[in-house]
Write a protein that holds these residues in place. Structure first.
Motif, mmCIF file in Angstrom:
data_model
loop_
_atom_site.group_PDB
_atom_site.id
_atom_site.type_symbol
_atom_site.label_atom_id
_atom_site.label_comp_id
_atom_site.label_asym_id
_atom_site.label_seq_id
_atom_site.Cartn_x
_atom_site.Cartn_y
_atom_site.Cartn_z
ATOM 1 N N ASP A 1 11.072 7.365 0.891
ATOM 2 C CA ASP A 1 10.420 7.742 2.147
ATOM 3 C C ASP A 1 9.080 7.041 2.332
ATOM 4 N N SER A 2 8.619 6.368 1.291
ATOM 5 C CA SER A 2 7.290 5.767 1.340
ATOM 6 C C SER A 2 7.383 4.323 1.831
ATOM 7 N N ALA A 3 6.252 3.643 1.761
ATOM 8 C CA ALA A 3 6.226 2.251 2.212
ATOM 9 C C ALA A 3 6.774 1.287 1.164
ATOM 10 N N PHE B 1 0.814 -1.223 0.000
ATOM 11 C CA PHE B 1 0.000 0.000 0.000
ATOM 12 C C PHE B 1 0.847 1.274 0.000
ATOM 13 N N ALA B 2 1.921 1.266 -0.805
ATOM 14 C CA ALA B 2 2.768 2.465 -0.870
ATOM 15 C C ALA B 2 2.149 3.527 -1.757
ATOM 16 N N ILE B 3 1.318 3.103 -2.705
ATOM 17 C CA ILE B 3 0.737 4.063 -3.649
ATOM 18 C C ILE B 3 -0.780 3.905 -3.680
ATOM 19 N N ALA B 4 -1.431 4.997 -4.032
ATOM 20 C CA ALA B 4 -2.891 4.967 -4.179
ATOM 21 C C ALA B 4 -3.251 6.029 -5.202
ATOM 22 N N VAL B 5 -4.503 6.042 -5.605
ATOM 23 C CA VAL B 5 -4.950 7.106 -6.485
ATOM 24 C C VAL B 5 -5.274 8.318 -5.621
ATOM 25 N N SER C 1 -0.118 8.215 -6.511
ATOM 26 C CA SER C 1 0.755 9.004 -5.647
ATOM 27 C C SER C 1 1.009 8.294 -4.326
ATOM 28 N N THR C 2 2.153 8.605 -3.755
ATOM 29 C CA THR C 2 2.387 8.239 -2.362
ATOM 30 C C THR C 2 1.709 9.305 -1.512
ATOM 31 N N GLU C 3 1.680 9.154 -0.196
ATOM 32 C CA GLU C 3 1.078 10.179 0.645
ATOM 33 C C GLU C 3 1.879 11.470 0.491
ATOM 34 N N TYR C 4 1.184 12.543 0.231
ATOM 35 C CA TYR C 4 1.786 13.864 0.026
ATOM 36 C C TYR C 4 2.909 13.810 -1.019
ATOM 37 N N ALA C 5 2.824 12.848 -1.937
ATOM 38 C CA ALA C 5 3.809 12.712 -3.013
ATOM 39 C C ALA C 5 5.238 12.597 -2.494
ATOM 40 N N VAL C 6 5.443 11.982 -1.331
ATOM 41 C CA VAL C 6 6.816 11.823 -0.844
ATOM 42 C C VAL C 6 7.574 10.907 -1.798
#
Lengths: 342, 623
Positions: A246-248, A223-227, A237-242
């Motif tokens: 830095d993502s999962a 679950f590193a990326i989502a729409v 995108s990752t959360e806040y486009a990190v």
């Protein structure tokens, strides 16, 4: 019953009174019934021809048994159909709108048409919409469909200037810049290169949702990326486009494995394409078993000039259905010998 | 699930905002862990939207630290939660001043002064969304706020420990700036007389609007004194099967726009009881169709009626839990309904033993957060469940697989408030009103250039001309150019079509649809091309982005329309064909009703364009 979104439903549907199962069932196709149990068959008409297929099949599978080549983009054998690209739509007698072949289950007595004027128009428009808003240069399948249906993506006018790095992430839901219609909006933007293993070129993304499925509960459960975003500004995108590091993200690369347009690409392939040394026609593909652990995933090594340039896994591979981990996907550098890093 | 969470942590305010929804964090309890096999309706993901609301209204935006904390409490991957939060127009994912003015610039307000307000605010505060880092105030343009009868409208809000929201209509730029002078205190706009929204108030013969303006919306006593809960008692006496029988006999069809027979839905959900003991009732109060405000008026003026109606529906179909999903832009209706639910629960009209009998039904109220698409029933389910408000493919239909995967009865507010009358006076007597195929009375939303805008209730059968006459005739210049019926997803009609009966079958006969019963006349001074461009922009903004025909089609439609009206020679010739083809693929191949109807108003207007141009004063943008 037809599978539905969100895909969580499947895994959770069990009898209320039954105790919770303690071992999660891996996602994937439903196991075939033991031999000897006949599956009920349903009869339907496809383009005037009668066909009998097992109950629970999709219209796409019914078309396939008749040898009808149905275009698909967001569909993949090893993922649940999300029916978002709408290029596989067919005309179902009695239905007000067209229906997606990839997810619609067959019912007795259905009559469908796969090449009517309505179907051809919708398929052509969907392909034009994609080709006029997305860079499809590394999506040969999509280009072939576009030609088959006579799409003219250029008729919507010249492309709007590409977005600057980071600009697409600033879009707010429900807000867009006014247009004078003289240029056609696109998703063009700079490539995201934030790690050594793969690049994300969202200017080539058709939002088929497959990478999100593969990263999520249909393969990797990371679950590193989502729409994110909404409407035309929707994006993966990752959360806040990190950045990915830095993502999962665990770099399993299963998202690359399912990407239909080359938006997600091995860094090795990307670099060679940039340098003009990528020669797909000359590449040899060799199947082998991944040497790392006891699972025994099939690896397909893509070899050019006697060097491995990328690794994939066949979708019909029964161990993990085309999904791999970071080691199988990227960990073949040692084969190339010492001192030849990268 | 092992969550990977970035380093940012929440500040005290953000933490307490999240805790206000989820309860304080208990260190000893491994609360965030839930078995992956757990039923989705028992996981807490459905609290994501309320948590996001709490954060946004406490600090004005949703910071990475706040989202991280919410995710760790709900055991949700931050990427997914971000994708959900970023979907909604009312949330900000970047720092934003605490005080925000949302100015409606949608079609009804566009012709009644919104542009002047926007210009004034832009002069004072800069372009929409812009704000100095130190600034306490910003402004944004908003799609229809559902206050069309009092246009121009605005919604003002301020985040903080005592967050507030307030609709101002009719508004002036000075009013808005004055209201935001001291954002720590909620402004007290002068009370608006109910007759402004319901000009028919107090007239005999009204059914749905019977009590509007004659009762205290906050008072359960008033509700009881004026016949409240009589219908519930009678429904309990009748029992589920006879109540459903009455609804079938009434031939009531859904008032949300799709016109599906309500009785058939009720029956399907009731019948599913043997195989699916857990079922849900959802009241769709996400009224967001531009030009529609009937549900808002009902909810603000007679909240207990809706609560009673939902209770009858829940008990009849055997759903023990109801959800009332109301759009985020209706703060007053939200307040009054929340209050009504608390009162009803306190007095034994909701909860475990309704009327002191072994009957159980309760209602949870959920607020949307600025997304038109969430009015689509399956998108609404996803929104409640804590996913992005993206519609699901149908079949399966909600009565089989709905909220949390359970059979679900979804009805619009107006559909539901018809129920007490049907129960009390019988389905047959309901069916005797109106026409054979459109039974009962109907609420129409009249706004735009009309003498007395407002919600009007008439028995089915009235023509468009009758409705205009009832509402004081054509306003503005008094000379009619065209009428939009059914909202942005509806149809433009020309003055020659005023004899159209405003029934489901009457509108269908001329290729239109009643939709959400918007009737918006435009006088001959209006440049309809601006209205069409606003509608095209609306659909581009509100498309969820899931399927290609709608995601790209709404963009290409706006571009082609701009070329057509821009008068710039390049590409004008191709535009009409392109628009027709774009319209066809959207209505044929989109997943949901938004895409299916996104070209309807535009296509209908272009088909009547020469008639409109002939009527217009000296404007000829189409040559």
């Amino acid at each position: 019953m037809e599978k539905k979104k969100p895909p969580t439903q499947d895994r959770f549907s069990f009898n209320d009174s039954a105790p919770c199962p303690t071992v999660p069932v891996p996602p994937g196709p439903i196991p075939a019934p033991p031999p000897g149990t006949p599956r009920n068959r349903v009869t339907l008409t496809v383009d005037g021809k009668t066909v009998r297929v097992p109950e629970g099949s999709t219209l796409l599978e019914a078309c396939k048994t008749l040898g009808i080549d149905t275009p698909t983009l967001c569909y993949l054998e090893n993922l649940n159909p999300v029916n978002v690209c709408r290029v596989c739509v067919v005309e179902l007698e009695g239905a007000r709108t067209l229906v997606p072949a990839c997810s619609r289950r067959v019912e007795d007595g259905m009559a469908i048409r796969t090449d009517s004027e309505r179907v051809r128009l919708s398929r052509r428009m969907v392909l034009e919409f994609l080709a006029s808003s997305v860079d499809v240069s590394t999506a040969p399948e999509l280009q072939a469909y576009l030609e088959r249906y006579g799409g003219q993506p250029e008729r919507y006018g010249p492309a709007t200037a590409p977005a600057a790095a980071g600009e697409p992430e600033t879009a707010r839901a429900g807000v867009h810049c006014p247009t004078d219609g003289q240029t056609a909006a696109t998703v063009a933007q700079p490539v995201k290169i934030d790690n050594d293993l793969y690049v994300r070129d969202y200017g080539k993304c058709i939002l088929c949702y497959k990478c999100v499925q593969a990263c999520g509960e249909e393969a990797q459960n990371t679950f590193a990326i989502a729409v994110a975003g909404r409407g035309f500004d929707s994006r993966i995108s990752t959360e806040y486009a990190v950045p990915l590091p830095d993502s999962a993200c665990v770099y399993c690369g299963n998202c690359i494995g399912v990407c239909p347009t080359g938006a997600l690409m091995f860094k090795s392939e990307y670099d060679m394409r940039e340098a003009g040394t990528w020669k797909e026609a000359e590449q040899e593909r060799t199947d082998t078993i991944c040497p790392y652990c006891g699972v025994g995933c099939t690896l397909t090594l893509h070899v050019q000039d006697n060097r491995i340039v990328k690794a994939t896994s066949p979708l019909d591979q029964e161990v993990t259905r085309g999904h791999l981990c970071i080691k199988g996907r990227f960990g073949w550098q040692f084969v190339q010998g010492k001192g030849k890093k990268k | 699930m092992d969550l990977h969470i970035t380093g940012q942590s929440p500040d005290g305010d953000e933490r307490s905002a999240v805790d206000s929804v989820l309860g304080p964090l208990q260190a000893s309890k491994a609360e965030s862990y839930h078995l992956p096999q757990e039923r989705p309706d028992r996981s807490r993901r459905h609290l994501l939207l309320p948590v996001l609301h709490a954060i946004n209204s406490r600090v004005g935006w949703i910071s990475p630290g706040a989202l991280n904390y919410a995710c760790s409490r709900l055991n949700l991957p931050p990427a997914e939660a971000f994708g959900v939060a970023d979907f909604y127009g009312l949330f900000s994912m970047t720092p934003r001043p605490r005080a925000v003015i949302h100015v409606c610039d949608d079609i009804a307000c566009l012709i009644r002064g919104a542009p002047a307000i926007c210009e004034h605010l832009a002069g004072r505060l800069g372009p929409p969304g812009a704000a100095e880092p130190s600034s306490e105030l910003t402004w944004l343009k908003s799609p229809c706020l559902g206050l069309c009868e009092r246009a121009p409208a605005a919604l003002v809000s301020a985040a903080g420990p005592k967050a507030w929201e307030c609709a101002l209509a009719p508004a002036t730029a000075d009013d808005l700036l004055a209201a935001m002078d001291r954002p720590e205190r909620k402004p007290e706009p002068p009370p608006v007389p109910t007759s402004l929204s319901v000009p028919q108030q107090g007239r005999p013969g009204l059914r749905l609007l019977r009590r509007v303006g004659r009762l205290q919306p906050e008072s359960l006593q008033d509700h009881l004194a004026q016949g409240g809960y009589e219908a519930l008692r009678k429904a309990v006496d009748l029992g589920p099967e006879r109540v459903i029988g009455e609804v079938i006999d009434s031939k009531l069809v859904g008032r949300g726009g799709a016109a599906f027979p309500a009785g058939r839905k009720w029956e399907a959900v009731y019948r599913a009881r043997s195989s699916q003991p857990v079922r849900y009732l959802v009241c769709n109060a996400d009224e967001s169709e531009p030009g529609t405000f009937k549900d808002r008026v009902l909810m603000e003026e007679d909240p207990f009626l809706l609560i009673e109606s939902m209770t009858i529906a829940g008990l009849a179909t055997g759903c023990e839990q109801g959800f009332l999903y109301i759009r985020g832009e209706y703060p007053l209706a939200f307040e009054r309904l929340s209050h009504a639910i608390r009162q009803a629960r306190h007095h034994g009209f909701l909860g475990k033993s309704i009327l002191n009998l072994d009957l159980s039904f309760d209602i949870e109220i959920r607020r949307g957060a600025g997304a038109y698409i969430c009015g689509e029933e399956t998108a609404l389910f996803n929104s409640i469940e804590g996913f992005r408000g993206e519609p699901r493919n149908k079949p399966p239909f909600p009565t089989e697989v709905g909220l949390f995967g359970r059979p679900t009865l979804v009805n619009n507010v107006e559909t539901l408030v018809n129920i007490p009358g049907i129960v009390l006076w019988g389905g047959r007597s309901f069916a005797a009103v109106g026409t054979p195929r459109s039974t009962g009375t109907k609420l129409f939303c009249l706004s735009g250039h009309v003498g007395r805008p407002g919600v009007y209730e008439v028995p089915f059968g009235a023509t468009l001309a009758d409705l205009l006459e009832l509402a004081g005739g054509v306003g503005g210049s008094g000379r009619l150019q065209g009428v939009l019926i059914g909202g942005a997803a509806g149809t433009f009609l020309s003055p020659g079509e005023l004899d159209t009966p405003m029934t489901f079958e009457g509108t269908r006969a001329i290729g239109a649809a009643l939709g959400s019963a918007v009737v918006m006349p435009f006088d001959d001074s209006v440049d309809l091309s601006k209205i069409l461009l606003r509608i095209a922009a609306f659909f581009r903004d509100e498309s969820c982005g899931q399927c290609v025909p709608c995601r790209v089609g709404t963009v290409r439609q706006e571009e082609a329309l701009s070329r057509l009206f821009g008068g710039n020679a390049q590409g004008v010739g191709q535009a009409p064909l392109q628009l027709a083809e774009i319209g066809q693929v959207m209505s044929d191949a989109s997943i949901c009703g938004l895409g299916h109807t996104a070209s309807s108003a535009i296509q209908s207007a272009l088909a009547r364009w020469s008639e409109f141009s002939d009527l217009r004063q000296g404007l000829n943008p189409d040559d």
